[in-house]
Design a protein around this motif. Structure first.
Motif, PDB file in Angstrom:
ATOM      1  N   THR A   1      52.986  38.463  39.512  1.00 36.58           N
ATOM      2  CA  THR A   1      51.672  37.945  39.906  1.00 36.58           C
ATOM      3  C   THR A   1      51.598  36.418  39.837  1.00 36.58           C
ATOM      4  O   THR A   1      50.656  35.833  40.358  1.00 36.58           O
ATOM      5  CB  THR A   1      50.539  38.525  39.032  1.00 36.58           C
ATOM      6  N   ASN A   2      52.539  35.807  39.142  1.00 36.02           N
ATOM      7  CA  ASN A   2      52.634  34.338  39.170  1.00 36.02           C
ATOM      8  C   ASN A   2      53.976  33.952  38.566  1.00 36.02           C
ATOM      9  O   ASN A   2      54.813  34.817  38.301  1.00 36.02           O
ATOM     10  CB  ASN A   2      51.439  33.660  38.456  1.00 36.02           C
TER      11      ASN A   2
ATOM     12  N   ASP B   1      54.406  32.261  35.653  1.00 37.63           N
ATOM     13  CA  ASP B   1      54.321  31.933  34.227  1.00 37.63           C
ATOM     14  C   ASP B   1      55.505  32.516  33.449  1.00 37.63           C
ATOM     15  O   ASP B   1      55.991  33.610  33.759  1.00 37.63           O
ATOM     16  CB  ASP B   1      53.026  32.475  33.616  1.00 37.63           C
TER      17      ASP B   1
ATOM     18  N   GLY C   1      43.101  30.524  40.322  1.00 37.03           N
ATOM     19  CA  GLY C   1      44.107  30.292  39.287  1.00 37.03           C
ATOM     20  C   GLY C   1      44.761  28.938  39.499  1.00 37.03           C
ATOM     21  O   GLY C   1      44.147  28.025  40.049  1.00 37.03           O
TER      22      GLY C   1
ATOM     23  N   ASP D   1      49.882  31.059  44.345  1.00 35.56           N
ATOM     24  CA  ASP D   1      50.421  30.790  43.008  1.00 35.56           C
ATOM     25  C   ASP D   1      49.971  31.806  41.971  1.00 35.56           C
ATOM     26  O   ASP D   1      50.685  32.078  41.008  1.00 35.56           O
ATOM     27  CB  ASP D   1      50.011  29.384  42.547  1.00 35.56           C
ATOM     28  N   THR D   2      48.766  32.332  42.126  1.00 32.00           N
ATOM     29  CA  THR D   2      48.258  33.352  41.200  1.00 32.00           C
ATOM     30  C   THR D   2      47.630  34.461  42.030  1.00 32.00           C
ATOM     31  O   THR D   2      46.681  34.210  42.774  1.00 32.00           O
ATOM     32  CB  THR D   2      47.183  32.775  40.259  1.00 32.00           C
TER      33      THR D   2
ATOM     34  N   GLY E   1      45.598  37.277  35.204  1.00 30.36           N
ATOM     35  CA  GLY E   1      45.190  35.883  35.060  1.00 30.36           C
ATOM     36  C   GLY E   1      44.167  35.563  36.127  1.00 30.36           C
ATOM     37  O   GLY E   1      44.411  35.799  37.308  1.00 30.36           O
ATOM     38  N   CYS E   2      43.005  35.022  35.705  1.00 23.99           N
ATOM     39  CA  CYS E   2      41.940  34.780  36.668  1.00 23.99           C
ATOM     40  C   CYS E   2      40.997  33.714  36.102  1.00 23.99           C
ATOM     41  O   CYS E   2      40.538  33.841  34.971  1.00 23.99           O
ATOM     42  CB  CYS E   2      41.174  36.077  36.908  1.00 23.99           C
TER      43      CYS E   2
ATOM     44  N   ASP F   1      42.139  40.127  33.033  1.00 21.32           N
ATOM     45  CA  ASP F   1      42.398  38.996  32.144  1.00 21.32           C
ATOM     46  C   ASP F   1      41.454  38.996  30.932  1.00 21.32           C
ATOM     47  O   ASP F   1      40.265  38.721  31.075  1.00 21.32           O
ATOM     48  CB  ASP F   1      42.207  37.708  32.963  1.00 21.32           C
TER      49      ASP F   1
END
Ligand code: MLT
Ligand code: MN
Length: 299
Positions: free
Chosen positions: A87-88, A90, A158, A177-178, A195-196, A216
């Motif tokens: 999802t990203n 990270d 994000g 990116d997210t 993540g949001c 999130d």
């Protein structure tokens, strides 16, 4: 569909190796109301045999050991893990790819932006392209990740990964990116949004009617890391909406109709991790569950 929470905590896990905040302190004391959690990842399957990972956390090896469905089933080499969806970029979502480097075939799905991040980091070349195929997810375009399981990737507010932040950072941008993932299989519709930064009207509309939402749950309050002396940034700056408050996710998602709603990617400072806290009681009263490692849901 079967879904197993492999890890329910945010980056660092719970407790985090260098953190003794009031919530983490209880985990270090092995308090049963402060159950340990590894870093955020889900396993999902349509048939119980072939599994996809949603994000690959740095704790992946430990998570596989703890999850019989993901153990190898045939000699000499085998893995039920057939796909990984990111999802990203990270660290807590991609570092586990390095634990899948043993020449085992699987399909890796991510947006073009995240595939570029991986391509620019030569350490990920340990995933031999003869075995690991990389597939570009286009926003809003369904992709079949496993037999009987489709994913629809969608942008959520994000930012880029921490290690890619430059001078001009756009927190809240809705880009590749997210992303969030909408998974569709025979059992229904699952949304995964670890993540949001903000619940927009468009996001609320997208989530509405899902059978299951993972969302999130990083922080209870925006300034929680500053107040606990564990960090210098607000949740808003980190690209994470808070759970509480008028702008928080509890309020923003109250009117959204969902079969089940579950917080995950919970930071080690967040009091909803404590089973006996008033904050946990508040999320429970609002119809939310807090994910834990090994939590299994069948749809
Ligand atoms: C996040 O969720 O904001 C990231 O995991 C932070 C990090 O990379 O440490
Ligand atoms: Mn994270």
């Amino acid at each position: 569909m079967r879904i197993i929470v492999l890890g329910a905590a945010a980056g660092g896990g719970f407790p985090q190796w260098n953190s003794v905040c009031p919530v983490g302190e209880r985990a270090w004391r092995a308090d049963p109301a402060a159950r340990w959690r590894t870093q955020c990842s889900l396993a999902i399957s349509a048939d119980g045999e072939n599994w996809a990972l949603l994000n690959a956390s740095p704790d992946l090896r430990q998570q596989i050991l703890a999850t019989p469905a993901l153990h190898p089933k045939a000699r000499p080499r085998h893995s039920p893990i057939r796909a990984v969806v990111l999802t990203n970029g990270d660290v807590d979502h991609v570092a586990g790819l390095l634990s899948l480097r043993e020449s085992q075939p699987f399909a890796l799905f991510a947006t073009g932006a995240i595939l570029d991040v991986l391509a620019r980091n030569p350490i990920f070349d340990v995933l031999n392209p003869s075995y690991v195929t990389r597939h570009r997810l286009a926003l809003e375009q369904p992709a079949e990740i496993l037999p009987g399981l489709r994913v629809i990737p969608f942008a959520v507010p994000g930012k880029v990964a921490l290690y890619l932040e430059g001078e001009s950072l756009d927190v809240g941008a809705e880009t590749e990116d997210t992303i969030g993932l909408e998974l569709r299989g025979a059992g229904g519709r699952v949304c995964f949004v670890p993540g949001c930064a903000k619940v927009t009207a468009g996001l609320a509309e997208r989530l509405n009617g899902a059978d299951l939402l993972f969302f999130d749950g990083t922080l209870w309050t925006d300034d929680e890391m500053i107040r606990t002396g564990t960090g210098l940034k607000t949740g808003a700056r980190m690209g994470h909406i808070s759970v509480s408050g008028p702008e928080g996710s509890l309020a923003a998602l109250r009117q959204v109709s969902l079969g089940r709603r579950v917080f995950l990617h919970v930071n080690n400072t967040n009091p909803i991790l404590l089973e006996d806290s008033p904050e946990r009681a508040a999320v429970r009263a609002a119809g939310w569950e807090v994910a834990y490692d090994g939590m299994e849901i069948e749809l």
